[in-house]
Design an enzyme around this catalytic site. Structure first.
Site, mmCIF file in Angstrom:
data_model
loop_
_atom_site.group_PDB
_atom_site.id
_atom_site.type_symbol
_atom_site.label_atom_id
_atom_site.label_comp_id
_atom_site.label_asym_id
_atom_site.label_seq_id
_atom_site.Cartn_x
_atom_site.Cartn_y
_atom_site.Cartn_z
ATOM 1 N N HIS A 387 1.039 3.093 -6.819
ATOM 2 C CA HIS A 387 0.121 4.082 -6.252
ATOM 3 C C HIS A 387 0.392 4.205 -4.767
ATOM 4 O O HIS A 387 0.693 3.216 -4.086
ATOM 5 C CB HIS A 387 -1.334 3.658 -6.479
ATOM 6 C CG HIS A 387 -2.319 4.763 -6.290
ATOM 7 N ND1 HIS A 387 -2.755 5.158 -5.050
ATOM 8 C CD2 HIS A 387 -2.958 5.569 -7.191
ATOM 9 C CE1 HIS A 387 -3.621 6.158 -5.186
ATOM 10 N NE2 HIS A 387 -3.753 6.428 -6.465
ATOM 11 N N ASP A 444 -3.977 6.325 -13.849
ATOM 12 C CA ASP A 444 -3.451 7.492 -14.565
ATOM 13 C C ASP A 444 -2.757 7.095 -15.860
ATOM 14 O O ASP A 444 -2.824 7.814 -16.859
ATOM 15 C CB ASP A 444 -2.473 8.264 -13.665
ATOM 16 C CG ASP A 444 -3.122 8.752 -12.390
ATOM 17 O OD1 ASP A 444 -4.225 9.311 -12.482
ATOM 18 O OD2 ASP A 444 -2.542 8.582 -11.308
#
Length: 564
Positions: A387, A444
């Site tokens: 991320h 995600d």
């Protein structure tokens, strides 16, 4: 000494009214803030030139921190602190005092608001990665420690011990609701879920295969036409009512977009269902049969919404604030946020995860996929791992993994794509290459798997993201609208184009005669389906082939990976 791009040397040092006071203050400061590594340090950067020979280009910043100021800094409340003044000395000898501020987390900011008006000099920060655009009390992220908090409440506690209403109310009002406030809030949200019947007619104007996010941008902005008085953002009651309407109606708008896309009759919300129960009801029920909401799937969706409600000043949230700074209608502001979220580099990440799994195909191809992911010369990217903000582990991912395991066990379906996902998670998290780089599965990755297991199509992933993020958007918009002094966003630029040039009449510019086919300029032919040129390139229906759509999907997935 650190090297930078500015060609200037910046020195920061601690100063004071006298040496004894400064030393006493610094000792207290270091003791108080040692766990945050907040003691003041000297630093410098240059562009590789010899500062002794280029002293005319030297810029010096000195921080003066007196004993009284240090005592104020050590207070335990959460207000922004004034650490003193940074004295900026420009190459021409001019000096400028700029406040040095510290936020509740100990992060320091140089207040440059007086820099351009006083000196004509601007800061340069593409993407605003080193710029604080606002003072907000809503969400806090510590990317190094893997921390996410809404209004000071840890995301783990909110997702595992609270519910949708708790997080929603806290983001909007700053505190967790009492029992009475919670009941009143849920009732108000429920009573605002219906949309005007004329708005439903808007959906008939879109192509049957239009992307749901394209529809969401249009119909959300169209709400401005139904609530024109919402533009009176100076009225506190009207501001709050607009926020409640947006939170309440977004699931209804999303569900109608889905039903329209698949050609099914729309389903109205029910007042006896909770927020996420209504989402599932409106998406999956039919007028011809009774639909029972699955509590496990409803809870899973609730956690997904909580984890995606807000994430500090990201691209879409900043877009909402920028639009709101012009005092635009709040529904139009949220529509701008939806448009920004639609971008594959932002809200399309969980959709990209599923596209990647489709490209991998089966478990036998995982070793080759990991090999390609490690090759910097290969365009393939392992989506859903790592991320940009979190440098260790996405705090939302560990919560989402639990939900993912629960949902997969509950539904018990055999899906090769889900099996590929679970095997990829196992192999990648055991690979030293990814572990050493902190490339763990993020939120995600797991949310994409859960949404697939729930039977939600890929095209709706970003739509549900928008439903969740609407809570954060309206909270941020409301906070901005309540600021006592408001300024419209107006960034500066480094201009690298031509300066003044002489206008040349068109007949003197050269380039030959324009190419025209049946009255249509060459560069516009594809936009006119009735032209002979366009007819030769399309089928009878004018629809793109499945092969071209598949190629486009792969191109989008590759582009997403490059932008993450």
């Amino acid at each position: 000494m650190k090297k930078g791009r500015s060609g200037l040397v910046i020195l920061v040092c601690a100063g004071g009214r006298d040496e004894e006071d400064r030393e006493a203050s610094n000792q207290q400061w270091k003791k108080k803030r040692s766990n945050r590594n907040a003691d003041l340090e000297s630093f410098a950067y240059s562009d590789g030139f010899d500062s002794a020979k280029q002293d005319k280009r030297i810029l010096v910043i000195t921080l003066r921190l007196g004993a009284v100021q240090a005592a104020e800094v050590m207070a335990d409340d959460h207000d922004v602190k004034d650490l003193g003044m940074a004295v900026v000395k420009l190459p021409d000898g001019q000096e400028l005092n700029l406040p040095l501020l510290q936020d509740a987390a100990g992060n320091r900011f140089l207040d440059v608001r007086k820099l351009q008006p006083t000196t004509g000099i601007c800061t340069f920060d593409p993407g605003f990665t080193s710029t604080g655009s606002c003072d907000s009390k809503i969400t806090f992220i510590d990317g190094k420690k893997g921390v996410l908090m809404y209004r000071g409440y840890n995301i783990d506690d909110l997702a595992e011990q609270g519910d949708f209403t708790d997080s929603c109310y806290a983001l909007l009002h700053g505190e967790l609701p009492t029992a009475a406030q919670k009941q009143e809030f849920e009732t108000e949200v429920t009573r605002h879920t219906m949309v005007h019947e004329q708005l439903i007619q808007f959906y008939k104007g879109f192509r049957h295969d239009a992307h749901p996010m394209a529809i969401m941008v249009g119909v959300t902005g169209a709400l401005s036409a139904f609530y024109a008085n919402a533009s009176d953002i100076g009225d506190p009651q009207m501001r709050l009512r607009s926020c409640m309407r947006l939170i309440s109606k977004m699931p209804t708008l999303a569900a109608i977009a889905y039903k329209t896309a698949i050609g099914q009759p729309i389903v109205y919300p029910r007042n006896d269902l909770l927020y996420t129960e209504n989402v599932l009801h409106m998406m999956f029920s039919l007028p011809s049969e009774k639909y029972q909401v699955d509590p496990v799937l409803s809870k899973a969706l609730e956690v997904i919404l909580i984890l995606h409600m807000d994430h500090e000043q990201n691209a879409s949230t900043s877009t909402v604030r920028v639009a709101g700074s012009s005092q635009a209608n709040p529904f139009a502001c949220i529509a701008s946020g939806i448009a920004a979220l639609w971008g594959p580099a932002h809200g399309g990440a969980n959709e990209a995860v599923l596209r990647m799994l489709e490209d991998i195909g089966n478990r036998d191809n995982i070793p080759e996929a990991l090999k390609r992911a490690k090759d910097k010369n290969d365009s393939f990217r392992l989506m859903g791992f790592g991320h940009r903000v979190y440098k260790t582990y996405d705090p939302r991912a560990k919560i989402m993994k639990k939900v993912c395991d629960q949902v997969l066990e509950h539904v018990g379906i055999k899906d090769e794509l889900l099996e590929v996902a679970m095997e990829l998670e196992h192999v990648a998290t055991s690979d030293d290459y990814f572990v050493k780089r902190g490339l763990y599965p993020n939120v995600d990755f797991y949310s994409g798997i859960v949404l697939r297991a729930m039977g939600i199509p890929i095209s709706m992933y970003t739509v549900l993201f928008a439903v969740a993020r609407t809570v954060g958007w309206v909270a941020q918009w409301k906070e901005m609208a309540e600021e006592p002094i408001q300024k419209i966003s107006r960034p500066r630029q480094i201009y690298s184009g031509y300066m003044e040039r002489k206008f040349v009449p068109v007949e003197q510019r050269g380039g030959g005669e324009p190419q025209v086919d049946n009255g249509v300029p060459a560069h516009l032919r594809n936009d006119f389906p009735h032209s002979s040129h366009a007819a030769k390139k399309t089928s009878g229906s004018g629809a793109p082939s499945s092969r071209s759509m598949a190629a486009t999907s792969k191109q989008v997935s590759a582009k997403v990976g490059a932008n993450r």
